[in-house]
Every structure is written in C-alpha cells, then in structure tokens.
Design a protein around this motif. Sequence first.
Motif, PDB file in Angstrom:
ATOM      1  N   MET A   1       0.839  -1.192   0.000  1.00 42.01           N
ATOM      2  CA  MET A   1       0.000   0.000   0.000  1.00 42.01           C
ATOM      3  C   MET A   1       0.879   1.249   0.000  1.00 42.01           C
ATOM      4  N   THR A   2       0.532   2.224  -0.813  1.00 45.53           N
ATOM      5  CA  THR A   2       1.298   3.458  -0.898  1.00 45.53           C
ATOM      6  C   THR A   2       1.058   4.334   0.336  1.00 45.53           C
ATOM      7  N   THR A   3       1.886   5.373   0.465  1.00 42.16           N
ATOM      8  CA  THR A   3       1.724   6.308   1.586  1.00 42.16           C
ATOM      9  C   THR A   3       0.349   6.982   1.527  1.00 42.16           C
ATOM     10  N   ALA A   4      -0.065   7.374   0.327  1.00 44.36           N
ATOM     11  CA  ALA A   4      -1.382   7.996   0.171  1.00 44.36           C
ATOM     12  C   ALA A   4      -2.490   7.025   0.574  1.00 44.36           C
ATOM     13  N   GLY A   5      -2.327   5.749   0.241  1.00 42.00           N
ATOM     14  CA  GLY A   5      -3.317   4.752   0.629  1.00 42.00           C
ATOM     15  C   GLY A   5      -3.406   4.580   2.134  1.00 42.00           C
ATOM     16  N   ILE A   6      -2.267   4.631   2.816  1.00 43.07           N
ATOM     17  CA  ILE A   6      -2.263   4.513   4.281  1.00 43.07           C
ATOM     18  C   ILE A   6      -2.965   5.711   4.918  1.00 43.07           C
ATOM     19  N   VAL A   7      -2.684   6.910   4.398  1.00 45.73           N
ATOM     20  CA  VAL A   7      -3.345   8.111   4.929  1.00 45.73           C
ATOM     21  C   VAL A   7      -4.854   8.036   4.684  1.00 45.73           C
ATOM     22  N   ALA A   8      -5.238   7.546   3.506  1.00 46.46           N
ATOM     23  CA  ALA A   8      -6.667   7.395   3.210  1.00 46.46           C
ATOM     24  C   ALA A   8      -7.318   6.409   4.173  1.00 46.46           C
ATOM     25  N   LEU A   9      -6.614   5.341   4.517  1.00 47.41           N
ATOM     26  CA  LEU A   9      -7.137   4.377   5.481  1.00 47.41           C
ATOM     27  C   LEU A   9      -7.292   5.013   6.860  1.00 47.41           C
ATOM     28  N   VAL A  10      -6.316   5.815   7.265  1.00 49.18           N
ATOM     29  CA  VAL A  10      -6.405   6.519   8.549  1.00 49.18           C
ATOM     30  C   VAL A  10      -7.605   7.465   8.553  1.00 49.18           C
ATOM     31  N   LEU A  11      -7.803   8.158   7.429  1.00 49.36           N
ATOM     32  CA  LEU A  11      -8.953   9.056   7.311  1.00 49.36           C
ATOM     33  C   LEU A  11     -10.265   8.287   7.450  1.00 49.36           C
ATOM     34  N   LEU A  12     -10.362   7.144   6.805  1.00 46.77           N
ATOM     35  CA  LEU A  12     -11.572   6.333   6.876  1.00 46.77           C
ATOM     36  C   LEU A  12     -11.828   5.844   8.301  1.00 46.77           C
ATOM     37  N   LEU A  13     -10.775   5.406   8.982  1.00 44.97           N
ATOM     38  CA  LEU A  13     -10.930   4.942  10.356  1.00 44.97           C
ATOM     39  C   LEU A  13     -11.346   6.085  11.284  1.00 44.97           C
TER      40      LEU A  13
ATOM     41  N   THR B   1      -9.130   9.930  -7.692  1.00 43.18           N
ATOM     42  CA  THR B   1      -8.535   8.784  -7.016  1.00 43.18           C
ATOM     43  C   THR B   1      -7.758   9.239  -5.785  1.00 43.18           C
ATOM     44  N   VAL B   2      -7.400   8.264  -4.969  1.00 41.01           N
ATOM     45  CA  VAL B   2      -6.607   8.552  -3.776  1.00 41.01           C
ATOM     46  C   VAL B   2      -5.279   9.193  -4.157  1.00 41.01           C
ATOM     47  N   GLU B   3      -4.627   8.647  -5.164  1.00 44.51           N
ATOM     48  CA  GLU B   3      -3.315   9.151  -5.562  1.00 44.51           C
ATOM     49  C   GLU B   3      -3.400  10.555  -6.139  1.00 44.51           C
ATOM     50  N   ASP B   4      -4.445  10.820  -6.925  1.00 45.23           N
ATOM     51  CA  ASP B   4      -4.578  12.139  -7.548  1.00 45.23           C
ATOM     52  C   ASP B   4      -4.911  13.217  -6.518  1.00 45.23           C
ATOM     53  N   ALA B   5      -5.608  12.839  -5.471  1.00 40.36           N
ATOM     54  CA  ALA B   5      -6.037  13.820  -4.466  1.00 40.36           C
ATOM     55  C   ALA B   5      -4.978  14.077  -3.410  1.00 40.36           C
ATOM     56  N   ALA B   6      -3.988  13.201  -3.322  1.00 42.53           N
ATOM     57  CA  ALA B   6      -3.007  13.282  -2.231  1.00 42.53           C
ATOM     58  C   ALA B   6      -2.103  14.498  -2.368  1.00 42.53           C
ATOM     59  N   GLY B   7      -1.650  14.977  -1.199  1.00 40.84           N
ATOM     60  CA  GLY B   7      -0.705  16.083  -1.169  1.00 40.84           C
ATOM     61  C   GLY B   7       0.701  15.599  -1.479  1.00 40.84           C
ATOM     62  N   ALA B   8       1.671  16.449  -1.206  1.00 43.28           N
ATOM     63  CA  ALA B   8       3.069  16.116  -1.470  1.00 43.28           C
ATOM     64  C   ALA B   8       3.501  14.920  -0.631  1.00 43.28           C
ATOM     65  N   PRO B   9       4.365  14.043  -1.167  1.00 41.18           N
ATOM     66  CA  PRO B   9       4.797  12.846  -0.422  1.00 41.18           C
ATOM     67  C   PRO B   9       5.380  13.177   0.942  1.00 41.18           C
ATOM     68  N   SER B  10       6.189  14.234   1.025  1.00 39.66           N
ATOM     69  CA  SER B  10       6.778  14.595   2.316  1.00 39.66           C
ATOM     70  C   SER B  10       5.706  15.022   3.315  1.00 39.66           C
ATOM     71  N   THR B  11       4.674  15.695   2.818  1.00 34.08           N
ATOM     72  CA  THR B  11       3.570  16.106   3.693  1.00 34.08           C
ATOM     73  C   THR B  11       2.846  14.887   4.251  1.00 34.08           C
ATOM     74  N   LEU B  12       2.628  13.897   3.413  1.00 35.07           N
ATOM     75  CA  LEU B  12       1.933  12.691   3.844  1.00 35.07           C
ATOM     76  C   LEU B  12       2.738  11.942   4.904  1.00 35.07           C
TER      77      LEU B  12
END
Length: 350
Positions: free
Chosen positions: A1-13, A289-300
């Motif tokens: 799972m990508t970093t953006a995917g992990i953040v999206a999972l945290v958001l969902l939880l 998509t999750v990837e398109d909506a995500a911020g900068a990798p360092s921010t995530l």
Amino acid sequence: MTTAGIVALVLLLAVAAYACAGGTDYGAGFWDLTAGGAERGKRPRWLIDHAMAPVWEVNNVWLIFVLVIMWTGFPVLFQTVFSSMWLPLALAAVGLVLRGAGFALRKPIKRVAGRRLYGAMFAVSSLLTPYFLGAAVGGIASGRVAPGTTASADAWANPTSFFFGLLTVTGTAFLGAVFLSCDAERWDAPDLVGYFRRRALACLTVAALLGVAALFVVPSDAPHLWSGLTRGAGLVLALVAVVCTAATAVMLLRGHTRWSRFTAVGVVAASVTAWGVAQRPYLIPTSLTVEDAAGAPSTLVWLLVVTLVAVLLVGPALVLLYWLDTHAELESLSESDLRTGGGAGPAGSE
C-alpha cells in the motif's frame, strides 16, 4: 500500500470513529427530542444529561481529526467537497454549534422558557446535523461532485443523499438507544432499560427497511458504490454489519444490554468502513482517485508521524475516559435521582 493509501485508510478509520462516538451523542439528542412533554420526558432526559455530560465534548475530537487529515493529506478532496457542498456542511456546522450551546446552557438557565428554548435547540440540532452530514456523504458516494464542480442542490439533494441522510439519523438513534439502555441498567433504572431497548429495536427495524430501499436506490444512482459493496472487501464488511445487526437484536431481546454496545458499534463501524472500501481506488467516484487527491509525499509522511504521536499521546487518555464513563466512575446516579429529576447534575448544572 502506498503512503497515500495509508493516509486514506487513517482518514476512513477516523470517520468511522466519529460516526460511532459522535453518533452516540447525536442519538441521545434524538431521543431527547422525542421524549415527550416536561413530565413524560423528565426521566429519559435526566438519564441523557447524565450519560452525555462527561464525554460529549471529547467525541468531537474525532471530527477535528477528520478535518485535519482531509485538509492536509488530500487538499483537492477538501476543496472539492467544501466548495460544491458548502450549504449542507454549513448547516451541519451551525447545528454543531447550536447543539453544543443548547446542551451546555439548558441546565444553568433558571427561567423555564430559557430551558425549553435551549433544550429544543439541542434536540433539533441533534437531528439535523447528522442528516446533513449523511447527505453530503451521499453526494460523494454517488459521484455527483468532481474537481471544479460548482455548488448545486443536486450535489446533496438526490436519492442517494436522502438515503444516506436517513440512514445516518437512524444509525445515530440506534447507537444512542443501545448505550442509554446500558446506562439505565448500570444505574438501576429498569423501566428506562426497557424504554430505550424498545427504541433500539425499532431503529433496527427501520434500518432493515432502509436496507431494502437501498436495493432500489443505490444500484442505479451510485453504480460504482454498489459494485464495490457487492464484491470483495466491501461485501465482506457489509456482511459483518449484517451479522452485528442480528447479534445486537438477539442481545437486546435477551436483555444482554452491556454486550450489545460492542455489536452496535460494530454495525456502524463496519457500515462506514464498507462505504470507504467500496469506493476504492476513488475518494470521489469516479473522478478523483486517492493518488490524484493526495498532497506532497513529504507532507503525507509527516502527517503519518504526527498522527502516530497524537494516537500515542491522546489515545490512552481517551480510552481511560471512555472506560471511566462506561463503568460509572465519573458520576453517581441513583434511582431516586432519575425518579425525581434531582441529585447531582452534570457539569454546569444547578
């Protein structure tokens, strides 16, 4: 799972946590609204006041957590949702403020008219706020908004939004009734145990009817969501919600109110998580998509670090608070208190 995917999972939880914790409070407010006149509703309202007083402010921490993750981790999603559905979200925000003010001020006010005004403010806002939040989620789930979409009534006034709004109100009322039934048992008020148990079962019946209605609404109005709910992880979580629903009904019918709290939370948590998982890989089907909506990798990465620190620092305190509250360690309430409406009230009461 990508970093953006992990953040999206945290958001969902975090959304699921707010639906369970904040939803219980909204449900208590719903039953305050429907308790009846001053005499008829005295005992249920006193139980609601005592049950909510220790935790009602803390439960909104989850909403703040959701907004911070959404704003920082997925700025495109934040901009899209809040620009296209500003009206229902603004109404929900106003409801949050009025609800808090009504609950905090209805006890200290000495004039009866003032108490009734603030009490009505609290109760009505407890109904409207979850409805508008659910309607906004319905607009997202049906894919009616996209980056660049302007505000319109269709974004939140459509069949899926109406269904989600009703389902949200029903779910909060269900959680509130289950927890209040358990509170009444803990404080030795057998008549209120049955009072709220019957209402919890009624909410399950309404939820079942809404589930049948979903078969006629969601497949055509939100096809991507329906596809996700009928296969894979979305289907598994939906089935978990169904099993928890049946288990809660059995426990309520057999009088096992304490254990029914866990299965009731399971119903709402599994339902919310099923919605989020069914949308994969989109945050807004089928445009973002999750990837398109995500911020900068360092921010995530830093967002995940801050989230971990917050969980380690705040999590134990929240667990302790919920444990103390559910074990009646924060405030004592006797049967005579409930019978007369007297005794020690919640913080800020007379």
